[in-house]
Structures are given as structure tokens and as C-alpha cells.
Design a protein around this motif. Sequence first.
Motif, PDB file in Angstrom:
ATOM      1  N   ILE A  28      -3.335  35.251 -16.367  1.00 50.86           N
ATOM      2  CA  ILE A  28      -2.322  36.224 -15.993  1.00 50.86           C
ATOM      3  C   ILE A  28      -1.672  35.807 -14.687  1.00 50.86           C
ATOM      4  O   ILE A  28      -0.448  35.750 -14.552  1.00 50.86           O
ATOM      5  CB  ILE A  28      -2.933  37.632 -15.855  1.00 50.86           C
ATOM      6  CG1 ILE A  28      -3.605  38.055 -17.163  1.00 50.86           C
ATOM      7  CG2 ILE A  28      -1.880  38.644 -15.430  1.00 50.86           C
ATOM      8  CD1 ILE A  28      -4.378  39.354 -17.045  1.00 50.86           C
ATOM      9  N   ASN A  29      -2.512  35.554 -13.720  1.00 52.46           N
ATOM     10  CA  ASN A  29      -2.031  35.117 -12.413  1.00 52.46           C
ATOM     11  C   ASN A  29      -3.168  34.391 -11.686  1.00 52.46           C
ATOM     12  O   ASN A  29      -4.295  34.318 -12.178  1.00 52.46           O
ATOM     13  CB  ASN A  29      -1.503  36.288 -11.572  1.00 52.46           C
ATOM     14  CG  ASN A  29      -2.540  37.401 -11.460  1.00 52.46           C
ATOM     15  OD1 ASN A  29      -3.733  37.144 -11.271  1.00 52.46           O
ATOM     16  ND2 ASN A  29      -2.090  38.650 -11.576  1.00 52.46           N
ATOM     17  N   VAL A  30      -2.859  33.868 -10.550  1.00 51.08           N
ATOM     18  CA  VAL A  30      -3.842  33.139  -9.736  1.00 51.08           C
ATOM     19  C   VAL A  30      -3.826  33.711  -8.332  1.00 51.08           C
ATOM     20  O   VAL A  30      -2.760  33.826  -7.707  1.00 51.08           O
ATOM     21  CB  VAL A  30      -3.536  31.627  -9.690  1.00 51.08           C
ATOM     22  CG1 VAL A  30      -4.539  30.919  -8.789  1.00 51.08           C
ATOM     23  CG2 VAL A  30      -3.549  31.031 -11.092  1.00 51.08           C
ATOM     24  N   ILE A  31      -5.004  34.123  -7.890  1.00 49.57           N
ATOM     25  CA  ILE A  31      -5.121  34.607  -6.509  1.00 49.57           C
ATOM     26  C   ILE A  31      -5.432  33.393  -5.623  1.00 49.57           C
ATOM     27  O   ILE A  31      -6.450  32.714  -5.809  1.00 49.57           O
ATOM     28  CB  ILE A  31      -6.236  35.658  -6.382  1.00 49.57           C
ATOM     29  CG1 ILE A  31      -5.932  36.860  -7.290  1.00 49.57           C
ATOM     30  CG2 ILE A  31      -6.398  36.092  -4.934  1.00 49.57           C
ATOM     31  CD1 ILE A  31      -7.059  37.872  -7.327  1.00 49.57           C
ATOM     32  N   THR A  32      -4.561  33.152  -4.707  1.00 51.96           N
ATOM     33  CA  THR A  32      -4.694  31.961  -3.875  1.00 51.96           C
ATOM     34  C   THR A  32      -4.812  32.356  -2.393  1.00 51.96           C
ATOM     35  O   THR A  32      -4.059  33.220  -1.925  1.00 51.96           O
ATOM     36  CB  THR A  32      -3.491  31.024  -4.042  1.00 51.96           C
ATOM     37  OG1 THR A  32      -3.357  30.701  -5.431  1.00 51.96           O
ATOM     38  CG2 THR A  32      -3.665  29.746  -3.240  1.00 51.96           C
ATOM     39  N   THR A  33      -5.769  31.712  -1.716  1.00 50.21           N
ATOM     40  CA  THR A  33      -5.889  31.912  -0.261  1.00 50.21           C
ATOM     41  C   THR A  33      -5.707  30.565   0.427  1.00 50.21           C
ATOM     42  O   THR A  33      -6.167  29.526  -0.068  1.00 50.21           O
ATOM     43  CB  THR A  33      -7.262  32.500   0.111  1.00 50.21           C
ATOM     44  OG1 THR A  33      -8.294  31.618  -0.327  1.00 50.21           O
ATOM     45  CG2 THR A  33      -7.461  33.865  -0.507  1.00 50.21           C
ATOM     46  N   LEU A  34      -5.033  30.605   1.526  1.00 52.52           N
ATOM     47  CA  LEU A  34      -4.806  29.402   2.331  1.00 52.52           C
ATOM     48  C   LEU A  34      -5.471  29.584   3.696  1.00 52.52           C
ATOM     49  O   LEU A  34      -5.200  30.571   4.383  1.00 52.52           O
ATOM     50  CB  LEU A  34      -3.309  29.154   2.506  1.00 52.52           C
ATOM     51  CG  LEU A  34      -2.474  29.021   1.218  1.00 52.52           C
ATOM     52  CD1 LEU A  34      -1.001  28.845   1.569  1.00 52.52           C
ATOM     53  CD2 LEU A  34      -2.966  27.846   0.387  1.00 52.52           C
ATOM     54  N   ASN A  35      -6.330  28.646   4.054  1.00 52.67           N
ATOM     55  CA  ASN A  35      -7.005  28.712   5.348  1.00 52.67           C
ATOM     56  C   ASN A  35      -6.670  27.474   6.169  1.00 52.67           C
ATOM     57  O   ASN A  35      -6.800  26.331   5.699  1.00 52.67           O
ATOM     58  CB  ASN A  35      -8.527  28.798   5.160  1.00 52.67           C
ATOM     59  CG  ASN A  35      -8.956  30.108   4.543  1.00 52.67           C
ATOM     60  OD1 ASN A  35      -8.638  31.171   5.048  1.00 52.67           O
ATOM     61  ND2 ASN A  35      -9.661  30.023   3.413  1.00 52.67           N
ATOM     62  N   ASN A  36      -6.232  27.725   7.398  1.00 52.87           N
ATOM     63  CA  ASN A  36      -5.943  26.621   8.315  1.00 52.87           C
ATOM     64  C   ASN A  36      -7.274  26.116   8.896  1.00 52.87           C
ATOM     65  O   ASN A  36      -7.928  26.786   9.685  1.00 52.87           O
ATOM     66  CB  ASN A  36      -5.022  27.115   9.434  1.00 52.87           C
ATOM     67  CG  ASN A  36      -4.579  25.960  10.330  1.00 52.87           C
ATOM     68  OD1 ASN A  36      -5.174  24.892  10.333  1.00 52.87           O
ATOM     69  ND2 ASN A  36      -3.511  26.198  11.097  1.00 52.87           N
TER      70      ASN A  36
END
Length: 244
Positions: A28-36
Motif C-alpha cells: 500500500i505504502n512504505v513508511i520511511t525514516t531518514l536519520n542523519n
Amino acid sequence: GINRPTIKDRIWILVDAIPRFDETGEIINVITTLNNITELKEAKLVILESRERIRVISDNLPSVAIYQFEKKGVEDYHGRYIYFSSGIEGITGLSVQELLDNPGLFEEHIHPDDQLENQRKTDEVNASLTVFDIEYRFRQKNCYWRWCRRRSRPSKMPDGRVLWNGVIIDVTDQKMVELQLIDALKEKDLLIKEIHHRVKNNLQLISSIIYIKMASMDPSESRDFLDNMRQRIRSVALIHERLL
């Protein structure tokens, strides 16, 4: 505060993506997290550069090796080596990989007469986490014997492990000089004892000769002189005996 990177900055990003599925298994969708994680990467780089500097320095130290020994805890009486600098190959004749693959190989090459003391000190330091400092003879791979000094101080890690960070130094040349000095001192002691023995005998002989000569003389000034000289010789003999 918050450090906002500019467009020109290059940063490290850790991407974590979790897909969501419907009943048919379609995404359905993709939950994406970005961490520096730039600071973490830079910190790791600093550590790697520091380790490399230490490695380069230690590898260029003559007759010196740095090592790290790991135990799972204080009750672990075996443990394993997890690092040796390349200097260990010149000291032992064994390759770094041989020593890392076989944890007991290093101790097997310690002189049989020194193994008991090495084990005693190891057990003592393992319990007290104090400084480990010992000298022993080590049989190289080519069967030549070398004198090594080993110094380390174990540290207990937060996870319970015990790390022994230490140094091994080939002190054969210094030990040979030390043994030669000991032999020289022994020879000097024997020589002094021999001189003492001969001087004592000679003084006793002179005293006896004077006594025999006096026995055949009438009382006179010459006899008094000889008696006085005899007493002085006896005094010198007593002083000489006390000094040695």
C-alpha cells in the motif's frame, strides 16, 4: 542546538523503510525514516584513523609488540587473543594469524621453568585486575630462546568482558648483559676471597716467623721492637678479616 546542513554539505543518511501490505499482499505504502548519522560516521572514522596510527607506530617499534587479550569475564580462565601488532612475528617467529587462531599457542612456547610463575601471576592479576608484569624465556619457532618482558593491565568492560591491553618486549640483549654482570660479580667475589685468604695466610706466616725469632733472643730493645711489630701485624690481620 540543531545543526542544519547546507546544500553544499555531504552527509551520511541511514534510511529505514517499512512497507505496508493490503489483504492481497500488495504494497500500500512504505513508511520511511531518514536519520542523519554523519556524526556517528565521523566518530568511527576518527577511531579508525587513531587505530591505524597506533598500528603504524607499533609495527615500526623494534622488538616490541602490542597485544589485546579478551576474556568473557573474571571467571573465564582461557580467553583469546584478539589483536597482535606485527612486531610479535619478529619476537616469536610465529605469524599473527597463527597466534590468533590458536589462543594457547603463545603460552605453549614459554619455557617450562617459567610457566608456573606465569600462571600464578596471571591468576593473581585476573582476580585483582592489577598490573601484570613478568619476564620469561620464550622459544621461537626456530627453537631459539629469547627473553621477553610482558606488561599489561586488565580492564573490566561494561558488558562484563575483561580486556588485557599490553605490550611484549624482547629484552634478550639486556638480559644477556645483566647475566654477564652477575657472572663478573661472582668472579670478582671469588677473587676477593682468594686474595683475602692469601693475605691472611701471609700475615699469619710473618707473625709466626717473628715469634720464632723472638723466642731465641734475649730481652732487648730489638725484641721489644719485634714484639710491637708482631702485635701490629695481628691488628692488621683482624681489621682485614672484618672488612671482608
